[in-house]
Design a protein around this motif. Structure first.
Motif, PDB file in Angstrom:
ATOM      1  N   TYR A  45       0.836  -1.209   0.000  1.00  0.00           N
ATOM      2  CA  TYR A  45       0.000   0.000   0.000  1.00  0.00           C
ATOM      3  C   TYR A  45       0.864   1.250   0.000  1.00  0.00           C
ATOM      4  O   TYR A  45       1.911   1.287   0.627  1.00  0.00           O
ATOM      5  CB  TYR A  45      -0.880   0.046   1.252  1.00  0.00           C
ATOM      6  CG  TYR A  45      -1.788  -1.137   1.388  1.00  0.00           C
ATOM      7  CD1 TYR A  45      -2.946  -1.239   0.632  1.00  0.00           C
ATOM      8  CD2 TYR A  45      -1.476  -2.169   2.273  1.00  0.00           C
ATOM      9  CE1 TYR A  45      -3.781  -2.331   0.743  1.00  0.00           C
ATOM     10  CE2 TYR A  45      -2.305  -3.263   2.401  1.00  0.00           C
ATOM     11  CZ  TYR A  45      -3.454  -3.350   1.629  1.00  0.00           C
ATOM     12  OH  TYR A  45      -4.269  -4.437   1.762  1.00  0.00           O
ATOM     13  N   ARG A  58     -14.188   2.577   1.848  1.00  0.00           N
ATOM     14  CA  ARG A  58     -14.055   1.301   1.129  1.00  0.00           C
ATOM     15  C   ARG A  58     -13.715   0.162   2.091  1.00  0.00           C
ATOM     16  O   ARG A  58     -14.292  -0.900   2.038  1.00  0.00           O
ATOM     17  CB  ARG A  58     -12.939   1.459   0.090  1.00  0.00           C
ATOM     18  CG  ARG A  58     -12.916   0.451  -1.016  1.00  0.00           C
ATOM     19  CD  ARG A  58     -11.996   0.882  -2.156  1.00  0.00           C
ATOM     20  NE  ARG A  58     -10.694   1.336  -1.711  1.00  0.00           N
ATOM     21  CZ  ARG A  58     -10.141   2.506  -2.031  1.00  0.00           C
ATOM     22  NH1 ARG A  58     -10.784   3.356  -2.806  1.00  0.00           N
ATOM     23  NH2 ARG A  58      -8.945   2.833  -1.595  1.00  0.00           N
ATOM     24  N   ASP A  59     -12.756   0.432   2.983  1.00  0.00           N
ATOM     25  CA  ASP A  59     -12.269  -0.636   3.855  1.00  0.00           C
ATOM     26  C   ASP A  59     -11.827  -0.035   5.201  1.00  0.00           C
ATOM     27  O   ASP A  59     -10.629   0.135   5.462  1.00  0.00           O
ATOM     28  CB  ASP A  59     -11.089  -1.361   3.172  1.00  0.00           C
ATOM     29  CG  ASP A  59     -10.725  -2.651   3.877  1.00  0.00           C
ATOM     30  OD1 ASP A  59     -11.152  -2.834   5.033  1.00  0.00           O
ATOM     31  OD2 ASP A  59     -10.010  -3.470   3.273  1.00  0.00           O
ATOM     32  N   GLN A  61     -11.651  -1.191   8.131  1.00  0.00           N
ATOM     33  CA  GLN A  61     -10.777  -2.033   8.961  1.00  0.00           C
ATOM     34  C   GLN A  61      -9.309  -1.876   8.559  1.00  0.00           C
ATOM     35  O   GLN A  61      -8.425  -1.755   9.406  1.00  0.00           O
ATOM     36  CB  GLN A  61     -11.205  -3.505   8.809  1.00  0.00           C
ATOM     37  CG  GLN A  61     -10.510  -4.440   9.782  1.00  0.00           C
ATOM     38  CD  GLN A  61     -11.039  -4.279  11.209  1.00  0.00           C
ATOM     39  OE1 GLN A  61     -12.245  -4.342  11.438  1.00  0.00           O
ATOM     40  NE2 GLN A  61     -10.146  -4.056  12.157  1.00  0.00           N
ATOM     41  N   LEU A  62      -9.066  -1.859   7.262  1.00  0.00           N
ATOM     42  CA  LEU A  62      -7.693  -1.733   6.756  1.00  0.00           C
ATOM     43  C   LEU A  62      -7.074  -0.420   7.230  1.00  0.00           C
ATOM     44  O   LEU A  62      -5.949  -0.370   7.748  1.00  0.00           O
ATOM     45  CB  LEU A  62      -7.709  -1.777   5.220  1.00  0.00           C
ATOM     46  CG  LEU A  62      -6.369  -1.581   4.530  1.00  0.00           C
ATOM     47  CD1 LEU A  62      -5.586  -2.891   4.521  1.00  0.00           C
ATOM     48  CD2 LEU A  62      -6.567  -1.099   3.088  1.00  0.00           C
TER      49      LEU A  62
END
Ligand code: OAD
Length: 254
Positions: A45, A58-59, A61-62
């Motif tokens: 990333y 979008r995410d 948790q990430l």
């Protein structure tokens, strides 16, 4: 370390100074700069892809997990001699404003008092829906915690790409930059606006601009003094060379 005597004698007379810091200042505390390659799991990333409202939508948790790691790293890091030299500088200059893009809180932990946090602080958390700051959350839970008031997901209280800066912090930073006699740009690549424009605002109003960086940046061609090297070495040496008196609050370790 040798500094131009014109710089030292000028600094001794200065009454209004601004220092803008970036990730380079924390590099010697073991924290990676923003644009350094990431390691391990996160190598795939780019920070720019994690530090956006879109990435969180979008995410979540990430993004939460990445910040949880950064929060832990910042917590276990210690301020370095560069941070401490800025504390000493603040004691010697009547009006001293430290503007930081860093979210690690190391300037305050070193003892700097007047700190303007342009990009927020990792240790604070707020609700992504209602904006309420959260003082406590379930840190042990692997899941993204929720706001006690509205149930929205909590997020770090930092500025993400595409978001506005906290208005009070930005106004204070602009005001100080436009009225200072000397502006230091330290350990920042000068790639992110509006922070990067502060040095130019200072320069336009006649301030002397000093840059400290490991390598030249887009600002370097415009500065009065470019001091190339590590801020944790240059800053203590500069403070000691500028104010070498015996009654100083304590010589700084170089
Ligand atoms: P960068 O990672 O872009 O740049 C770090 C700078 O520090 C580079 O110019 C390095 O050459 C320099 N540097 C590294 N180690 C140094 C050392 N020991 N002494 C002196 N200089 C050193 O970090 P920033 O400029 O802080 O924003 O990045 C600005 C913003 O970009 C960050 O606040 C972040 C990011 O997007 C947000 O998260 C909104």
């Amino acid at each position: 370390m040798n500094f131009p005597s014109s710089l030292l004698s000028f600094l001794r007379k200065v009454e209004r100074a601004v220092v803008l810091t970036g990730a380079g200042v924390s590099q010697e505390s073991g924290l990676r700069t923003f644009r350094d390659a990431q390691s391990g799991l996160w190598a795939q990333y780019r920070p720019e892809d994690l530090a956006t409202p879109q990435a969180f939508a979008r995410d979540p948790q990430l993004v939460w997990d990445w910040y949880a790691l950064r929060r832990e790293k910042a917590r276990s890091a210690e301020p370095n001699p560069g941070h401490f030299a800025l504390v000493e500088m603040e004691k010697r200059i009547a009006e001293f404003t430290l503007i930081t893009q860093n979210v690690d809180g190391l300037h305050q932990r070193a003892g700097s008092v007047r700190v303007v946090e342009l990009h927020g602080n990792l240790q604070r958390v707020k609700c992504s829906r209602c904006g309420q700051q959260a003082s406590a959350w379930e840190a042990a839970s692997p899941k993204v915690p929720q706001c006690l008031r509205c149930g929205g997901l909590l997020r770090p209280d930092v500025v993400w790409f595409g978001e506005s800066l906290p208005p009070h912090a930005l106004a204070a930073a602009i005001q100080a930059s436009q009225t200072c006699q000397v502006f230091f740009s330290i350990g920042t690549s000068g790639l992110v606006q509006p922070a990067a424009s502060l040095a130019y605002a200072a320069r336009e109003r006649g301030a002397v601009v000093v840059e400290i960086n490991l390598e030249p940046t887009p600002l370097t061609g415009q500065v009065d003094f470019f001091l190339q090297g590590k801020s944790g070495e240059i800053l203590p040496a500069l403070v000691n060379a500028t104010w070498p008196s015996e009654d100083s609050p304590g010589q700084i370790r170089e």
